[in-house]
Design a protein around this motif. Sequence first.
Motif, PDB file in Angstrom:
ATOM      1  N   UNK A   6     -23.486  41.404  71.633  1.00 27.50           N
ATOM      2  CA  UNK A   6     -23.257  42.731  70.798  1.00 27.50           C
ATOM      3  C   UNK A   6     -23.197  42.082  69.425  1.00 27.50           C
ATOM      4  N   UNK A   7     -23.443  43.099  68.370  1.00 22.76           N
ATOM      5  CA  UNK A   7     -23.484  42.954  67.235  1.00 22.76           C
ATOM      6  C   UNK A   7     -22.241  42.704  66.470  1.00 22.76           C
ATOM      7  N   UNK A   8     -21.951  42.216  65.295  1.00 28.34           N
ATOM      8  CA  UNK A   8     -20.656  41.801  64.702  1.00 28.34           C
ATOM      9  C   UNK A   8     -19.676  42.985  64.584  1.00 28.34           C
ATOM     10  N   UNK A   9     -20.149  44.163  64.286  1.00 31.99           N
ATOM     11  CA  UNK A   9     -19.454  45.432  64.164  1.00 31.99           C
ATOM     12  C   UNK A   9     -19.031  45.666  65.747  1.00 31.99           C
ATOM     13  N   UNK A  10     -19.823  45.506  66.541  1.00 35.82           N
ATOM     14  CA  UNK A  10     -19.567  45.734  68.019  1.00 35.82           C
ATOM     15  C   UNK A  10     -18.449  44.777  68.725  1.00 35.82           C
ATOM     16  N   UNK A  11     -18.613  43.364  68.224  1.00 38.52           N
ATOM     17  CA  UNK A  11     -17.594  42.651  68.543  1.00 38.52           C
ATOM     18  C   UNK A  11     -16.182  42.815  68.020  1.00 38.52           C
ATOM     19  N   UNK A  12     -16.304  42.995  66.755  1.00 38.72           N
ATOM     20  CA  UNK A  12     -15.058  43.344  66.253  1.00 38.72           C
ATOM     21  C   UNK A  12     -14.244  44.839  66.934  1.00 38.72           C
ATOM     22  N   UNK A  13     -14.856  45.574  67.397  1.00 38.03           N
ATOM     23  CA  UNK A  13     -14.236  46.702  67.952  1.00 38.03           C
ATOM     24  C   UNK A  13     -13.928  46.418  69.306  1.00 38.03           C
ATOM     25  N   UNK A  14     -14.741  45.617  69.932  1.00 39.19           N
ATOM     26  CA  UNK A  14     -14.245  45.105  71.449  1.00 39.19           C
ATOM     27  C   UNK A  14     -12.773  44.366  71.312  1.00 39.19           C
ATOM     28  N   UNK A  15     -12.926  43.501  70.342  1.00 42.88           N
ATOM     29  CA  UNK A  15     -11.584  42.807  69.910  1.00 42.88           C
ATOM     30  C   UNK A  15     -10.446  43.568  69.669  1.00 42.88           C
ATOM     31  N   UNK A  16     -10.687  44.450  68.777  1.00 35.04           N
ATOM     32  CA  UNK A  16      -9.447  45.277  68.546  1.00 35.04           C
ATOM     33  C   UNK A  16      -8.797  46.088  69.624  1.00 35.04           C
ATOM     34  N   UNK A  17     -10.126  46.549  70.557  1.00 33.95           N
ATOM     35  CA  UNK A  17      -9.523  47.297  71.506  1.00 33.95           C
ATOM     36  C   UNK A  17      -8.722  46.480  72.733  1.00 33.95           C
ATOM     37  N   UNK A  18      -9.462  45.254  72.587  1.00 32.04           N
ATOM     38  CA  UNK A  18      -8.506  44.218  73.703  1.00 32.04           C
ATOM     39  C   UNK A  18      -7.255  43.778  72.992  1.00 32.04           C
ATOM     40  N   UNK A  19      -6.782  43.713  71.740  1.00 32.69           N
ATOM     41  CA  UNK A  19      -5.523  43.453  71.230  1.00 32.69           C
ATOM     42  C   UNK A  19      -4.668  44.686  71.670  1.00 32.69           C
ATOM     43  N   UNK A  20      -5.355  46.150  71.488  1.00 29.43           N
ATOM     44  CA  UNK A  20      -4.584  46.935  71.591  1.00 29.43           C
ATOM     45  C   UNK A  20      -4.234  47.221  73.225  1.00 29.43           C
ATOM     46  N   UNK A  21      -5.090  46.868  73.996  1.00 33.54           N
ATOM     47  CA  UNK A  21      -4.801  46.906  75.413  1.00 33.54           C
ATOM     48  C   UNK A  21      -3.815  45.747  76.033  1.00 33.54           C
ATOM     49  N   UNK A  22      -3.768  44.673  75.232  1.00 33.51           N
ATOM     50  CA  UNK A  22      -3.047  43.584  75.870  1.00 33.51           C
ATOM     51  C   UNK A  22      -1.696  43.687  76.504  1.00 33.51           C
ATOM     52  N   UNK A  23      -0.847  44.411  75.491  1.00 37.31           N
ATOM     53  CA  UNK A  23       0.596  44.591  76.055  1.00 37.31           C
ATOM     54  C   UNK A  23       0.823  45.267  77.539  1.00 37.31           C
ATOM     55  N   UNK A  24      -0.346  46.053  77.657  1.00 37.91           N
ATOM     56  CA  UNK A  24      -0.167  47.166  79.101  1.00 37.91           C
ATOM     57  C   UNK A  24      -0.984  46.757  80.066  1.00 37.91           C
ATOM     58  N   UNK A  25      -2.239  46.147  79.721  1.00 35.76           N
ATOM     59  CA  UNK A  25      -3.359  45.787  80.329  1.00 35.76           C
ATOM     60  C   UNK A  25      -4.054  44.420  80.125  1.00 35.76           C
ATOM     61  N   UNK A  26      -3.393  43.435  80.437  1.00 32.56           N
ATOM     62  CA  UNK A  26      -4.082  42.077  80.104  1.00 32.56           C
ATOM     63  C   UNK A  26      -5.130  41.822  80.588  1.00 32.56           C
ATOM     64  N   UNK A  27      -5.612  42.337  82.080  1.00 35.37           N
ATOM     65  CA  UNK A  27      -6.827  41.896  82.655  1.00 35.37           C
ATOM     66  C   UNK A  27      -7.970  42.867  81.712  1.00 35.37           C
ATOM     67  N   UNK A  28      -7.841  43.607  81.452  1.00 34.90           N
ATOM     68  CA  UNK A  28      -8.799  44.646  80.736  1.00 34.90           C
ATOM     69  C   UNK A  28      -9.083  43.891  79.154  1.00 34.90           C
ATOM     70  N   UNK A  29      -8.150  43.324  78.727  1.00 30.57           N
ATOM     71  CA  UNK A  29      -7.864  42.895  77.343  1.00 30.57           C
ATOM     72  C   UNK A  29      -8.993  41.434  77.470  1.00 30.57           C
TER      73      UNK A  29
END
Length: 67
Positions: A6-29
């Motif tokens: 993934x390019x840098x922008x896509x990586x940043x988007x994936x990491x942002x989504x991972x942080x958002x998902x972590x509290x309720x879905x750590x496996x997805x994060x």
Amino acid sequence: MAHLQFDAHEQADLRTTARDEFPTNPALAYVLESLASEGIDLDGCRDWEELRLEAGLPERSDATDVA
């Protein structure tokens, strides 16, 4: 070997989504963070039919496909 990075922008988007998902879905994060950092080894991917057969399900035919 085919490998999707993934390019840098896509990586940043994936990491942002991972942080958002972590509290309720750590496996997805975890998976999203892993994708961002490692990409995807396309040679290791299997198609749906391979997974069906491994699970012991019958092969799909046009007669059993649901529209």
